[in-house]
Motif scaffolding. Structure first.
Motif, PDB file in Angstrom:
ATOM      1  N   GLY A   1      -6.615 -19.509   8.444  1.00 27.46           N
ATOM      2  CA  GLY A   1      -6.706 -19.967   7.064  1.00 27.46           C
ATOM      3  C   GLY A   1      -6.052 -19.025   6.071  1.00 27.46           C
ATOM      4  N   GLU A   2      -5.399 -17.993   6.547  1.00 29.72           N
ATOM      5  CA  GLU A   2      -4.714 -17.038   5.680  1.00 29.72           C
ATOM      6  C   GLU A   2      -3.279 -16.842   6.169  1.00 29.72           C
ATOM      7  N   PHE A   3      -2.374 -16.681   5.211  1.00 35.22           N
ATOM      8  CA  PHE A   3      -0.979 -16.425   5.574  1.00 35.22           C
ATOM      9  C   PHE A   3      -0.833 -15.018   6.152  1.00 35.22           C
ATOM     10  N   GLU A   4      -0.022 -14.919   7.191  1.00 36.61           N
ATOM     11  CA  GLU A   4       0.285 -13.625   7.785  1.00 36.61           C
ATOM     12  C   GLU A   4       1.800 -13.484   7.902  1.00 36.61           C
ATOM     13  N   VAL A   5       2.281 -12.272   7.661  1.00 32.75           N
ATOM     14  CA  VAL A   5       3.713 -12.002   7.809  1.00 32.75           C
ATOM     15  C   VAL A   5       4.049 -11.950   9.294  1.00 32.75           C
ATOM     16  N   VAL A   6       4.932 -12.837   9.736  1.00 28.29           N
ATOM     17  CA  VAL A   6       5.304 -12.882  11.145  1.00 28.29           C
ATOM     18  C   VAL A   6       6.712 -12.324  11.388  1.00 28.29           C
ATOM     19  N   LYS A   7       7.480 -12.185  10.286  1.00 27.23           N
ATOM     20  CA  LYS A   7       8.842 -11.669  10.439  1.00 27.23           C
ATOM     21  C   LYS A   7       9.313 -11.128   9.094  1.00 27.23           C
TER      22      LYS A   7
ATOM     23  N   ALA B   1       1.582 -14.255  -2.329  1.00 31.37           N
ATOM     24  CA  ALA B   1       1.775 -12.911  -2.885  1.00 31.37           C
ATOM     25  C   ALA B   1       0.684 -11.974  -2.380  1.00 31.37           C
ATOM     26  N   ALA B   2      -0.554 -12.454  -2.325  1.00 32.47           N
ATOM     27  CA  ALA B   2      -1.658 -11.629  -1.833  1.00 32.47           C
ATOM     28  C   ALA B   2      -1.432 -11.217  -0.382  1.00 32.47           C
ATOM     29  N   SER B   3      -0.890 -12.124   0.433  1.00 33.51           N
ATOM     30  CA  SER B   3      -0.621 -11.811   1.838  1.00 33.51           C
ATOM     31  C   SER B   3       0.485 -10.774   1.975  1.00 33.51           C
ATOM     32  N   ILE B   4       1.511 -10.893   1.145  1.00 31.29           N
ATOM     33  CA  ILE B   4       2.613  -9.923   1.183  1.00 31.29           C
ATOM     34  C   ILE B   4       2.123  -8.541   0.743  1.00 31.29           C
ATOM     35  N   VAL B   5       1.295  -8.508  -0.301  1.00 30.87           N
ATOM     36  CA  VAL B   5       0.739  -7.235  -0.778  1.00 30.87           C
ATOM     37  C   VAL B   5      -0.091  -6.578   0.321  1.00 30.87           C
ATOM     38  N   LYS B   6      -0.933  -7.379   0.988  1.00 31.01           N
ATOM     39  CA  LYS B   6      -1.766  -6.858   2.072  1.00 31.01           C
ATOM     40  C   LYS B   6      -0.909  -6.273   3.188  1.00 31.01           C
ATOM     41  N   TYR B   7       0.175  -6.959   3.544  1.00 32.13           N
ATOM     42  CA  TYR B   7       1.066  -6.517   4.605  1.00 32.13           C
ATOM     43  C   TYR B   7       1.781  -5.220   4.228  1.00 32.13           C
ATOM     44  N   LEU B   8       2.290  -5.152   2.991  1.00 30.53           N
ATOM     45  CA  LEU B   8       3.037  -3.972   2.561  1.00 30.53           C
ATOM     46  C   LEU B   8       2.124  -2.746   2.429  1.00 30.53           C
ATOM     47  N   LYS B   9       0.895  -2.962   1.956  1.00 33.42           N
ATOM     48  CA  LYS B   9      -0.038  -1.836   1.859  1.00 33.42           C
ATOM     49  C   LYS B   9      -0.417  -1.326   3.240  1.00 33.42           C
ATOM     50  N   TYR B  10      -0.508  -2.250   4.217  1.00 31.12           N
ATOM     51  CA  TYR B  10      -0.789  -1.850   5.593  1.00 31.12           C
ATOM     52  C   TYR B  10       0.333  -0.957   6.128  1.00 31.12           C
ATOM     53  N   LYS B  11       1.570  -1.189   5.646  1.00 29.97           N
ATOM     54  CA  LYS B  11       2.725  -0.375   6.046  1.00 29.97           C
ATOM     55  C   LYS B  11       2.878   0.874   5.170  1.00 29.97           C
ATOM     56  N   ASN B  12       1.880   1.120   4.305  1.00 33.23           N
ATOM     57  CA  ASN B  12       1.865   2.301   3.429  1.00 33.23           C
ATOM     58  C   ASN B  12       3.021   2.316   2.432  1.00 33.23           C
ATOM     59  N   VAL B  13       3.440   1.144   1.996  1.00 38.03           N
ATOM     60  CA  VAL B  13       4.486   1.050   0.966  1.00 38.03           C
ATOM     61  C   VAL B  13       3.853   1.333  -0.390  1.00 38.03           C
ATOM     62  N   GLN B  14       4.535   2.086  -1.233  1.00 36.19           N
ATOM     63  CA  GLN B  14       4.081   2.385  -2.586  1.00 36.19           C
ATOM     64  C   GLN B  14       4.866   1.541  -3.585  1.00 36.19           C
ATOM     65  N   ALA B  15       4.194   0.973  -4.554  1.00 37.00           N
ATOM     66  CA  ALA B  15       4.851   0.092  -5.528  1.00 37.00           C
ATOM     67  C   ALA B  15       5.753   0.893  -6.459  1.00 37.00           C
ATOM     68  N   ALA B  16       6.901   0.311  -6.779  1.00 36.14           N
ATOM     69  CA  ALA B  16       7.817   0.926  -7.749  1.00 36.14           C
ATOM     70  C   ALA B  16       7.122   0.994  -9.112  1.00 36.14           C
ATOM     71  N   GLN B  17       7.380   2.070  -9.868  1.00 39.56           N
ATOM     72  CA  GLN B  17       6.623   2.320 -11.096  1.00 39.56           C
ATOM     73  C   GLN B  17       7.321   1.837 -12.366  1.00 39.56           C
ATOM     74  N   ASP B  18       8.633   1.675 -12.336  1.00 37.00           N
ATOM     75  CA  ASP B  18       9.361   1.383 -13.579  1.00 37.00           C
ATOM     76  C   ASP B  18       9.658  -0.099 -13.745  1.00 37.00           C
ATOM     77  N   LEU B  19       8.649  -0.956 -13.469  1.00 40.45           N
ATOM     78  CA  LEU B  19       8.812  -2.402 -13.616  1.00 40.45           C
ATOM     79  C   LEU B  19       8.811  -2.777 -15.094  1.00 40.45           C
ATOM     80  N   GLN B  20       9.767  -3.617 -15.485  1.00 43.07           N
ATOM     81  CA  GLN B  20       9.865  -4.083 -16.867  1.00 43.07           C
ATOM     82  C   GLN B  20      10.126  -5.592 -16.880  1.00 43.07           C
TER      83      GLN B  20
END
Length: 702
Positions: free
Chosen positions: A510-516, A542-561
């Protein structure tokens, strides 16, 4: 003129005769289903079922007592609590004394006993009786008739009353059990002293103390048995409680006789223990039923939610159930839709999985109808209420679920029927005993032997074993995380031939998972930029992508405008003066087997991500186990055809047993076409199909 044929099983008119010859007797049936059910009952020696249906209700005589319920017919009461619809109205009572399927059978025959009642339905789990009364009918007469059957009715004016009355009855039962327990324990101590040879002086005192301890059991703890036995006898109906009451009265009488004439016939220990065990068994069964989840709780959850009603330039909070047709309601991004309505301003993506079971978001623009329970994902929208709360799609679904949870087990019906026959046999033997021994050995011997017969043959096993066996089964299942709504489910499981599975949340997580994921262009900060863009989005992908990227220890870019969400497209923002966009790589966000998302730098694809709703772990082994038992397996889903087909390819399910794009009502109708069915689902969209199946299994998330 030839006599009209009636179906032997359901007694409906036979249009096309399905004939069957059994033991030289020709039977007529209205359909294949009735014929099949008859064959099953006949093959398993369950033909007593038809004897239950033939009980003559004309022997039950109405006994009205209007004065005690007169207030139910007052104009002020009717104006406040009664709503006429199609020349009738419905009303609910909480009933004291409901404890077995005999109660269910008798109370649902109320229309045959009371001319005011058009239909009646008992919910054993909550001890509530819903009656449909004809226009102009006296509710006081209905309440009096219920009371004459041995049940004490309490009008339910709101949900809190129902819960309070249930707690009150439970407390009363506990006090009765406590009194019986204390009395039985003390009586046993005195009885043991006598059994082991207490001398005459002490023996008389011990018998006296036993009698004094038995008085509260007789006049207080045993009152529920008197009520049900009295109601049954008054209406020409035998119940298991009748011989129990006779044993109590004769035992008390024999004890008093023994005191007066210095006899030795004391049964206080046996009778006190009998009352204790019966009260305890019935109380535990009632508590087990009350702890089951009830549809009323689900309905109250939605009806007590607030909505934001817009009146001109002002917005006010209002309870959902007070919304009216034509009201304008603001639904903010990330909130649940409070009422059925049409979008008149704004556009957004809607998660409609609660209603349809489809996990992928659906695009909703002006003119689109949306339903209560769905979730608004991306943007604020303004709705015009199209349906009142009581008539909303979700409310109707929950109401339909509630109406189907009350029925008795075949084991309970048969044990009840057996007990009644057994009671009649015991009474016949009692007459023989008292006549024969009264003539040959005198009244005292005849009376004591007849009483011994009644006590020894009292159908305690039938009164105790059925509820206790069900309690034991329900308790053991609960320890394994399986909650049984009604005990008849345990019997039905053994006959299952067809199993229907919902897809989303049942076969899948019932939840999206990144498969590739694939970095298409050389951009070292692509993952950081993707995370920064998706962090602000309410979209489930978007929530699934965020969960996947955080699991990979990705840090969000700070200078978003200049971040913004583009309806129907995705999200966009600027990094170091360069525009980045996250959007679907398909033509529409909700198309395709996968959700194919891309991060674009300007118009160039930089990063590609594929998401998918994955199968639950261990599912293949479960399916193989079902197939080894020769069970017929189906997928029944509201999802799109290509998505369901993709999941079905991974499972050993026949192509003709795959059904997609089915609404809740379509699911219900399909399940109802089959016999011996089990439906497995996880959401409200599956609920009426769960009810339509012989066994409904609601699974929770992993």
């Amino acid at each position: 003129m030839s006599e009209e044929k009636r179906c032997f099983h359901c007694h409906e008119k036979v249009v096309y005769d399905y004939e069957l010859v059994v033991d030289g007797v020709k039977r007529s049936f209205c359909c294949q289903g009735c014929q099949t059910v008859f064959q099953i009952l006949n093959a398993n020696d369950l033909s007593e079922y038809y004897e239950l249906k033939q009980y003559d209700l004309s022997t039950i005589k109405p006994n009205y007592k209007d004065e005690s319920f007169k207030y139910l017919d007052e104009q002020e009461f009717l104006k406040k609590y009664i709503v006429l619809r199609d020349h009738s109205y419905k009303f609910k009572f909480f009933l004291e004394g409901v404890h077995c399927v005999a109660c269910l059978w008798l109370l649902e025959k109320l229309p045959a006993l009371c001319e005011e009642v058009l239909a009646s339905q008992l919910n054993m789990a909550s001890s509530t009786l819903t009656v449909e009364v004809k226009e102009g009918g006296s509710l006081a007469k209905v309440a009096s008739q219920i009371q004459s059957l041995g049940y004490n009715p309490h009008p339910i004016l709101k949900t809190e009353d129902q819960r309070e009355l249930a707690l009150k009855e439970n407390r009363s039962y506990l006090i009765k059990i406590g009194v019986a327990f204390a009395a039985a324990g003390n009586i046993m101590l005195y009885s043991f002293a006598n059994y082991f040879g207490a001398p005459g002086f002490f023996k008389d005192y011990f018998n006296l103390f036993s009698f004094l301890c038995f008085i509260p059991v007789f006049f207080y703890s045993a009152v529920p048995f008197y009520k049900t036995a009295y109601g049954a006898l008054k209406n020409g109906h035998l119940s298991i409680d009748v011989p129990i009451v006779i044993a109590l009265f004769t035992g008390m009488g024999m004890g008093i006789y023994s005191f007066i004439f210095k006899a030795h016939y004391f049964y206080f220990d046996t009778l006190a223990t009998l009352v204790l065990l019966l009260l305890f068994a019935r109380y535990i069964l009632k508590i087990t039923q009350q702890k089951s989840l009830e549809s009323n709780d689900l309905m109250s959850f939605f009806s007590t939610k607030y909505a934001i009603k817009k009146e001109g330039s002002e917005s006010i909070e209002i309870l959902t159930k007070f919304l009216k047709l034509g009201d304008h309601v603001v639904v903010k991004a990330g909130e649940a839709i409070p009422i059925d309505g049409k979008i008149i301003e704004g556009h957004s993506y809607i998660n409609n999985s609660l209603i349809t079971g489809e996990v992928k978001p659906e695009k909703a623009t002006v003119g689109r109808y949306v339903f209560m329970g769905a979730k608004n994902l991306t943007n604020d929208i303004l709705l015009e209420v199209s349906t009142a709360y009581e008539e909303s799609r979700l409310t109707k679904t929950l109401r339909e679920i509630e109406s189907g949870w009350s029925s008795g087990t075949k084991v309970s019906y048969l044990s009840d029927r057996l007990a009644k026959n057994f009671v009649m046999i015991v009474f016949a033997l009692a007459i023989v005993f008292i006549s024969y021994f009264g003539y040959s050995a005198g009244f005292e011997t005849a009376f004591s032997r007849t009483l011994s017969l009644i006590i020894i043959t009292c159908p305690c096993a039938l009164a105790l074993t059925t509820p206790l066996a069900l309690i034991l089964g329900l308790t053991n299942l609960a320890k394994e995380g399986v909650i049984i709504k009604n005990e008849h489910i345990i019997e039905n499981i053994a006959n299952i031939k067809n199993i229907f599975f919902d897809k989303t949340g049942t076969l899948t997580t019932g939840e999206f998972e990144v498969v590739k994921e694939e970095l298409v262009a050389d951009d070292k900060v692509a993952y950081e930029i993707l995370l920064a863009l998706e962090l602000r989005s309410h979209h489930p992908i978007a929530a699934s992508i965020v969960k996947y990227l955080k699991y990979k220890n990705v840090q969000a870019a700070q200078d978003l405008q200049n971040w913004q969400e583009l309806p129907g497209v995705g999200v966009t923002g600027e990094f170091a003066g360069v525009s980045y966009t996250v959007k679907s790589r398909s033509d529409e966000l909700t198309k395709g087997e996968f959700n194919q998302i891309g991060l674009y730098k300007g118009e160039q694809l930089v990063l590609s991500i594929d998401l998918k709703d994955a199968l639950r772990p261990g599912l293949m082994q479960i399916f193989q186990s079902f197939l080894s038992r020769k069970l017929n397996l189906f997928i029944l889903s509201g999802d799109k055809k290509e998505v369901v087909a993709d999941i079905a390819q991974l499972l050993p399910i026949k192509k003709e047993n795959i059904f997609s794009e089915h609404t809740p009502e379509m699911k219900r109708d399909l399940v109802a076409k089959y016999q011996h069915t089990m439906m497995v689902g996880d959401g409200v969209n599956d609920a009426i199909a769960l009810k339509a199946a012989e066994v409904g299994v609601a699974v929770r998330g992993s």
